[in-house]
Design a protein around this motif. Structure first.
Motif, short mmCIF file in Angstrom:
data_model
loop_
_atom_site.label_atom_id
_atom_site.label_comp_id
_atom_site.label_asym_id
_atom_site.label_seq_id
_atom_site.Cartn_x
_atom_site.Cartn_y
_atom_site.Cartn_z
N ASP A 34 0.74 -1.09 -0.06
CA ASP A 34 0.04 -0.21 -0.15
C ASP A 34 0.76 1.27 -0.05
OD1 ASP A 34 -2.42 1.33 -0.13
OD2 ASP A 34 -2.45 1.54 2.22
N ASN A 35 1.96 1.04 0.41
CA ASN A 35 3.13 2.38 0.46
C ASN A 35 4.09 2.29 -0.70
OD1 ASN A 35 2.93 4.17 3.33
ND2 ASN A 35 2.21 1.67 3.66
N CYS A 36 4.02 1.31 -1.51
CA CYS A 36 4.96 1.59 -2.70
C CYS A 36 4.25 1.73 -3.98
CB CYS A 36 6.08 0.34 -2.66
SG CYS A 36 5.15 -1.21 -3.01
N GLY A 37 3.01 1.97 -4.09
CA GLY A 37 2.37 2.45 -5.44
C GLY A 37 1.74 1.29 -5.96
N ILE A 38 1.27 0.14 -5.08
CA ILE A 38 0.36 -1.07 -5.41
C ILE A 38 -0.98 -0.85 -4.65
CG2 ILE A 38 0.00 -3.26 -5.74
CD1 ILE A 38 3.04 -3.83 -5.87
N PRO A 39 -1.98 -0.79 -5.31
CA PRO A 39 -3.16 -0.41 -4.52
C PRO A 39 -3.49 -1.84 -3.76
CG PRO A 39 -3.47 -0.04 -6.77
CD PRO A 39 -2.34 -0.55 -6.58
N ALA A 40 -3.39 -1.57 -2.25
CA ALA A 40 -3.68 -3.04 -1.40
C ALA A 40 -4.21 -2.27 -0.18
CB ALA A 40 -2.39 -3.49 -1.19
N PRO A 41 -5.31 -2.94 0.56
CA PRO A 41 -5.83 -2.66 1.70
C PRO A 41 -5.07 -2.51 2.93
CG PRO A 41 -6.47 -4.91 1.36
CD PRO A 41 -5.65 -4.39 0.10
N GLY A 42 -3.75 -1.66 2.85
CA GLY A 42 -2.93 -1.78 3.77
C GLY A 42 -3.58 -0.87 5.14
N GLN A 43 -4.27 0.24 4.80
CA GLN A 43 -4.85 0.73 6.20
C GLN A 43 -5.92 0.03 6.80
OE1 GLN A 43 -5.30 5.32 5.71
NE2 GLN A 43 -7.31 4.90 5.86
N THR A 44 -6.73 -0.56 5.79
CA THR A 44 -7.83 -1.37 6.42
C THR A 44 -7.34 -2.56 7.21
OG1 THR A 44 -9.11 -0.85 4.46
CG2 THR A 44 -9.99 -2.61 5.71
N ILE A 45 -6.23 -3.33 6.91
CA ILE A 45 -5.92 -4.37 7.65
C ILE A 45 -5.15 -3.94 8.95
CG2 ILE A 45 -3.39 -4.65 6.68
CD1 ILE A 45 -4.40 -7.65 6.58
N LEU A 46 -4.48 -2.69 8.93
CA LEU A 46 -3.96 -2.13 9.93
C LEU A 46 -4.93 -1.70 11.01
CD1 LEU A 46 -1.62 -0.88 11.61
CD2 LEU A 46 -1.91 1.16 10.20
N VAL A 47 -6.05 -1.35 10.67
CA VAL A 47 -7.20 -1.09 11.76
C VAL A 47 -7.84 -2.38 12.30
CG1 VAL A 47 -9.31 0.07 11.98
CG2 VAL A 47 -7.74 1.24 10.57
N LEU A 48 -7.73 -3.23 11.26
CA LEU A 48 -8.35 -4.64 11.77
C LEU A 48 -7.38 -5.28 12.76
CD1 LEU A 48 -10.49 -6.84 11.61
CD2 LEU A 48 -9.17 -7.67 9.61
N ALA A 49 -6.34 -5.29 12.44
CA ALA A 49 -5.28 -5.75 13.32
C ALA A 49 -5.11 -5.32 14.76
CB ALA A 49 -3.80 -5.82 12.70
N ALA A 50 -5.37 -3.77 14.67
CA ALA A 50 -5.62 -3.11 16.07
C ALA A 50 -6.64 -3.43 16.78
CB ALA A 50 -5.41 -1.59 15.72
N VAL A 51 -7.82 -3.68 16.18
CA VAL A 51 -8.90 -4.45 16.86
C VAL A 51 -8.59 -5.58 17.36
CG1 VAL A 51 -11.24 -5.11 16.53
CG2 VAL A 51 -10.54 -2.98 15.31
N TYR A 52 -7.97 -6.49 16.76
CA TYR A 52 -7.58 -7.79 17.33
C TYR A 52 -6.67 -7.46 18.34
CZ TYR A 52 -9.51 -10.94 13.58
OH TYR A 52 -10.14 -11.62 12.91
N ALA A 53 -5.69 -6.56 18.41
CA ALA A 53 -4.85 -6.31 19.46
C ALA A 53 -5.75 -5.68 20.69
CB ALA A 53 -3.70 -5.27 19.17
N GLY A 54 -6.66 -5.20 20.35
CA GLY A 54 -7.32 -4.73 21.71
C GLY A 54 -8.35 -5.76 22.13
N ALA A 55 -8.82 -6.83 21.36
CA ALA A 55 -9.43 -7.93 21.94
C ALA A 55 -8.25 -9.07 22.32
CB ALA A 55 -10.10 -8.70 20.89
N GLY A 56 -7.07 -8.76 22.26
CA GLY A 56 -6.03 -9.55 22.86
C GLY A 56 -5.46 -10.90 21.96
N HIS A 57 -5.77 -10.67 20.93
CA HIS A 57 -5.37 -11.50 19.90
C HIS A 57 -4.07 -11.23 19.18
CE1 HIS A 57 -9.32 -13.85 19.92
NE2 HIS A 57 -9.72 -12.72 19.97
N LEU A 58 -3.37 -9.99 19.29
CA LEU A 58 -2.17 -9.62 18.70
C LEU A 58 -1.73 -8.57 19.73
CD1 LEU A 58 -3.03 -8.89 15.05
CD2 LEU A 58 -1.93 -11.00 16.01
#
Length: 257
Positions: A34-58
């Motif tokens: 997502d940061n090198c010019g290729i469209p990818a859901p980088g921001q979305t998966i970052l938010v999702l992983a943070a939700v998982y971290a809040g739930a104790g999974h990461l």
């Protein structure tokens, strides 16, 4: 004890199986792309992983470190792509996408003045997040100047979205929809600001051109003799006055004889 993951909205729910299976490598890959010019859901998966971290999974600390490194590396790869092949692409194909040499020169000047600010905030705008590194490399922004702003922008971006997902918790659905809606308004506002700046620059350039050309065109011409007056319009010259007679001294008295 780990809490259950809250109900996920939209794109978050679509990425959940991928994150469940691959975990941190999935975050690293999508953020890098997502940061090198290729469209990818980088921001979305970052938010999702943070939700998982809040739930104790990461682990939140591991997530932030991995996402930060991936964002910095991804944007650096974009810079290398732009610096090695961007100029050649512009010279060969730029005219087909209205990227003329004059416009490229203006882009170089803009990035020379504001490149650091662009690289810092670009990750918060879709489109710029994917291309700001490539643009910086194409406009030949110095590497030593680019890299500190690259790291700063990555730290802000990862920090904001990690904190957002971690703190959202069970309210992630409502908050996510609100953020997406306002992000679109932010994009429209940014485009409007850019249009205003472009119009103002064009008007200023035209006004400056008139000011430079005006005195040369309308001002008095120096160094040229006055044109002769047309015949028949000049008043006849007056005849010169006769010279005054010299004054004579006193006359001698006549002899009475």
């Amino acid at each position: 004890m780990s809490a259950s993951v809250p109900e996920l909205p939209g794109a978050l729910a679509g990425l959940a199986p991928l994150l469940d299976r691959y975990g941190y490598p999935a975050v690293a890959l999508f953020v890098l792309l997502d940061n090198c010019g290729i469209p990818a859901p980088g921001q979305t998966i970052l938010v999702l992983a943070a939700v998982y971290a809040g739930a104790g999974h990461l682990s939140l600390a591991a997530l932030v470190a991995i996402a930060l490194a991936a964002a910095v590396v991804g944007n650096s790869l974009g810079y290398l792509i732009g610096s090695t092949g961007g100029r050649a692409f512009v010279h060969r194909w730029g005219r087909y996408v209205a990227l003329t040499p004059a416009r490229m020169e203006r882009a170089d000047g803009f990035f020379a003045r504001h490149g650091g600010k662009v690289v810092t905030v670009a990750r918060f705008v879709d489109g710029l997040r994917q291309t700001n590194g490539i643009i910086a490399g194409t406009t030949e922004m110095p590497w030593r100047r680019f890299q500190p702003f690259n790291v700063l922008g990555a730290a802000l971006w990862v920090g904001v979205w990690s904190a957002f997902g971690y703190l959202a918790g069970t309210n992630i659905g409502t908050i996510y929809r609100t953020v997406v809606r306002y992000q679109l308004w932010l994009l429209f506002g940014l485009l409007a600001v850019c249009a205003v700046l472009v119009v103002r620059a064009v008007l200023r350039r035209r006004r400056g051109g008139r000011q430079r050309n005006g005195p040369e065109r309308n001002g008095p011409e120096q160094g040229r003799p006055d044109p002769p007056e047309p015949s028949g319009t000049r008043e006849p010259a007056e005849p010169p006055e006769p010279p005054e007679a010299p004054e004579q001294g006193p006359r001698a008295p006549e002899d009475p004889r």
